[in-house]
Design a protein around this motif. Structure first.
Motif, PDB file in Angstrom:
ATOM      1  N   ASN A   8       0.809  -1.214   0.000  1.00 48.66           N
ATOM      2  CA  ASN A   8       0.000   0.000   0.000  1.00 48.66           C
ATOM      3  C   ASN A   8       0.849   1.274   0.000  1.00 48.66           C
ATOM      4  OD1 ASN A   8       0.975   0.061   2.605  1.00 48.66           O
ATOM      5  ND2 ASN A   8      -1.007  -0.220   3.602  1.00 48.66           N
ATOM      6  N   GLU A   9       2.175   1.119   0.033  1.00 47.24           N
ATOM      7  CA  GLU A   9       3.074   2.263  -0.024  1.00 47.24           C
ATOM      8  C   GLU A   9       3.624   2.501  -1.430  1.00 47.24           C
ATOM      9  OE1 GLU A   9       5.446   2.742   4.040  1.00 47.24           O
ATOM     10  OE2 GLU A   9       5.721   0.739   3.194  1.00 47.24           O
ATOM     11  N   LEU A  10       3.241   1.682  -2.372  1.00 41.51           N
ATOM     12  CA  LEU A  10       3.738   1.839  -3.737  1.00 41.51           C
ATOM     13  C   LEU A  10       3.405   3.234  -4.277  1.00 41.51           C
ATOM     14  CD1 LEU A  10       2.769  -1.619  -5.297  1.00 41.51           C
ATOM     15  CD2 LEU A  10       5.073  -0.794  -4.808  1.00 41.51           C
ATOM     16  N   PRO A  11       4.358   3.893  -4.938  1.00 48.14           N
ATOM     17  CA  PRO A  11       4.128   5.232  -5.497  1.00 48.14           C
ATOM     18  C   PRO A  11       3.267   5.152  -6.757  1.00 48.14           C
ATOM     19  CG  PRO A  11       6.330   4.491  -6.052  1.00 48.14           C
ATOM     20  CD  PRO A  11       5.746   3.441  -5.148  1.00 48.14           C
ATOM     21  N   ILE A  12       1.960   5.113  -6.570  1.00 51.70           N
ATOM     22  CA  ILE A  12       1.028   4.883  -7.671  1.00 51.70           C
ATOM     23  C   ILE A  12       1.141   5.938  -8.769  1.00 51.70           C
ATOM     24  CG2 ILE A  12      -1.403   4.651  -8.301  1.00 51.70           C
ATOM     25  CD1 ILE A  12      -0.229   2.307  -6.711  1.00 51.70           C
ATOM     26  N   LYS A  13       1.241   7.208  -8.392  1.00 46.00           N
ATOM     27  CA  LYS A  13       1.298   8.265  -9.401  1.00 46.00           C
ATOM     28  C   LYS A  13       2.517   8.110 -10.300  1.00 46.00           C
ATOM     29  CE  LYS A  13      -1.341  11.766  -6.886  1.00 46.00           C
ATOM     30  NZ  LYS A  13      -1.323  13.144  -6.321  1.00 46.00           N
ATOM     31  N   GLU A  14       3.657   7.733  -9.713  1.00 48.05           N
ATOM     32  CA  GLU A  14       4.863   7.539 -10.514  1.00 48.05           C
ATOM     33  C   GLU A  14       4.717   6.332 -11.420  1.00 48.05           C
ATOM     34  OE1 GLU A  14       8.687   8.117  -8.417  1.00 48.05           O
ATOM     35  OE2 GLU A  14       7.454   8.588  -6.672  1.00 48.05           O
ATOM     36  N   LEU A  15       4.077   5.290 -10.925  1.00 53.29           N
ATOM     37  CA  LEU A  15       3.851   4.096 -11.736  1.00 53.29           C
ATOM     38  C   LEU A  15       2.874   4.392 -12.876  1.00 53.29           C
ATOM     39  CD1 LEU A  15       3.625   1.462  -8.863  1.00 53.29           C
ATOM     40  CD2 LEU A  15       5.432   1.615 -10.572  1.00 53.29           C
ATOM     41  N   GLU A  16       1.889   5.251 -12.615  1.00 51.10           N
ATOM     42  CA  GLU A  16       0.924   5.620 -13.656  1.00 51.10           C
ATOM     43  C   GLU A  16       1.621   6.339 -14.807  1.00 51.10           C
ATOM     44  OE1 GLU A  16      -3.430   6.300 -11.572  1.00 51.10           O
ATOM     45  OE2 GLU A  16      -1.922   7.895 -11.385  1.00 51.10           O
ATOM     46  N   LYS A  17       2.568   7.223 -14.503  1.00 46.91           N
ATOM     47  CA  LYS A  17       3.289   7.958 -15.537  1.00 46.91           C
ATOM     48  C   LYS A  17       4.042   7.028 -16.475  1.00 46.91           C
ATOM     49  CE  LYS A  17       3.982  12.180 -12.836  1.00 46.91           C
ATOM     50  NZ  LYS A  17       4.995  13.086 -12.231  1.00 46.91           N
ATOM     51  N   LEU A  18       4.423   5.868 -15.957  1.00 48.39           N
ATOM     52  CA  LEU A  18       5.169   4.901 -16.758  1.00 48.39           C
ATOM     53  C   LEU A  18       4.255   3.866 -17.406  1.00 48.39           C
ATOM     54  CD1 LEU A  18       8.160   4.258 -14.310  1.00 48.39           C
ATOM     55  CD2 LEU A  18       8.145   5.719 -16.340  1.00 48.39           C
ATOM     56  N   GLY A  19       2.961   4.024 -17.205  1.00 54.84           N
ATOM     57  CA  GLY A  19       2.015   3.073 -17.770  1.00 54.84           C
ATOM     58  C   GLY A  19       1.993   1.750 -17.034  1.00 54.84           C
ATOM     59  N   LEU A  20       2.485   1.755 -15.804  1.00 52.85           N
ATOM     60  CA  LEU A  20       2.576   0.519 -15.030  1.00 52.85           C
ATOM     61  C   LEU A  20       1.449   0.374 -14.015  1.00 52.85           C
ATOM     62  CD1 LEU A  20       6.436   0.491 -14.430  1.00 52.85           C
ATOM     63  CD2 LEU A  20       5.137  -0.711 -16.193  1.00 52.85           C
ATOM     64  N   TYR A  21       0.563   1.342 -13.997  1.00 53.89           N
ATOM     65  CA  TYR A  21      -0.633   1.254 -13.147  1.00 53.89           C
ATOM     66  C   TYR A  21      -1.778   1.869 -13.917  1.00 53.89           C
ATOM     67  CZ  TYR A  21      -3.622   1.406  -9.021  1.00 53.89           C
ATOM     68  OH  TYR A  21      -4.656   1.213  -8.127  1.00 53.89           O
ATOM     69  N   GLN A  22      -2.748   1.045 -14.294  1.00 53.67           N
ATOM     70  CA  GLN A  22      -3.877   1.503 -15.100  1.00 53.67           C
ATOM     71  C   GLN A  22      -5.167   0.861 -14.624  1.00 53.67           C
ATOM     72  OE1 GLN A  22      -2.527   0.272 -19.010  1.00 53.67           O
ATOM     73  NE2 GLN A  22      -1.624   2.273 -19.455  1.00 53.67           N
ATOM     74  N   GLU A  23      -6.190   1.670 -14.504  1.00 54.81           N
ATOM     75  CA  GLU A  23      -7.528   1.194 -14.121  1.00 54.81           C
ATOM     76  C   GLU A  23      -7.491   0.386 -12.829  1.00 54.81           C
ATOM     77  OE1 GLU A  23      -9.106  -0.897 -17.441  1.00 54.81           O
ATOM     78  OE2 GLU A  23      -9.221   0.890 -18.719  1.00 54.81           O
TER      79      GLU A  23
END
Length: 268
Positions: A8-23
């Motif tokens: 739950n500490e994963l940096p979601i916003k940074e992962l989203e910028k890389l396309g590694l977190y979607q939907e």
């Protein structure tokens, strides 16, 4: 074994910028997630059509790692492929060459810290990104057992230092900060017993990379210790064993959970 970073500490916003977190879902393999949470580097990933700092990047090949900052926040690190090898200030040219040639997996260096105290640093070379990776031995959590064999305190410390450990059955293992699984061996599969989430767990690791400089190649066959540890892990842990201390557990064979990753190091 508590993970270096909680999911739950994963940096979601940074992962989203890389396309590694979607939907609401991570676009990462379970092994890569395990590596990130344990403080290691992932395997090499290809990311496409990125928009970062005002630039558009068609493709970026890089490894990923996480870092916990002094204020407790977690940030994402990118480890791209460098055009040229980045030198390490503690390595001589000869030492760097030995690592570059793959003759050794790691080199131990003692250096003086800002407080004038001496400390040990283990340095490896990541051939995929062309950079040196360093870590302190105390950042590595050594296994309690490997293929059913209890690791002595001396063996655990040697593992943390990046030394090659040979088990009674002949299997050789070595910690690796540049590998997503955190370990190398002259065998392609191992079963480790580690302290995880307050209890003892079995980790079944497959597809392990070979030891540096191992001219004999990896062995395919499973050892007696591996087979016994695999059988034990399928039995389950009696309730009373869950309350055992690590020391008490070293004298008793148990089985528990499976996991895909291993170890805890800081990727630098």
């Amino acid at each position: 074994m508590e993970t270096f970073i909680k999911e739950n500490e994963l940096p979601i916003k940074e992962l989203e910028k890389l396309g590694l977190y979607q939907e609401g879902k991570l676009n990462l393999s379970s092994e890569d997630v395990d590596a990130l949470l344990a403080g290691r580097r992932t395997d090499m990933r290809s990311m496409f059509h990125l928009k970062m700092d005002g630039f558009e990047i068609r493709q970026l090949d890089a490894k990923l790692s996480l870092n916990r900052n002094p204020d407790g926040t977690v940030t994402l690190n990118l480890h791209p492929i460098y055009k040229e090898v980045k030198p390490h200030p503690l390595l001589s040219e000869e030492e760097a060459r030995v690592l570059l040639d793959g003759k050794l997996q790691s080199i131990q260096k003692v250096y003086e810290q800002a407080d004038k105290k001496l400390a040990m640093l283990i340095i490896e070379y990541d051939k995929q990104t062309r950079e040196f990776v360093s870590y302190h031995p105390e950042q590595v959590e050594a296994p309690i057992k490997v293929n059913g064999q209890v690791m002595s305190e001396e063996q655990q410390k040697a593992f943390q230092r990046g030394d090659v450990i040979e088990l009674d059955e002949g299997t050789r293992i070595q910690h690796s900060a540049t590998d997503s699984k955190g370990i190398r061996s002259d065998r392609k599969a191992l079963i480790l017993s580690v302290l995880m989430d307050g209890g003892i767990s079995y980790l079944l690791l497959r597809g392990i990379r070979n030891l540096a400089g191992n001219k004999d190649g990896q062995k395919e066959e499973y050892t007696k210790g591996y087979n016994q540890a695999l059988a034990d892990s399928m039995v389950g842990i009696p309730k009373r064993e869950k309350e055992m201390t690590v020391g008490e557990h070293k004298d008793y064979e148990t089985g528990s959970q499976y996991s895909r990753g291993y170890g805890r190091t800081s990727s630098r």
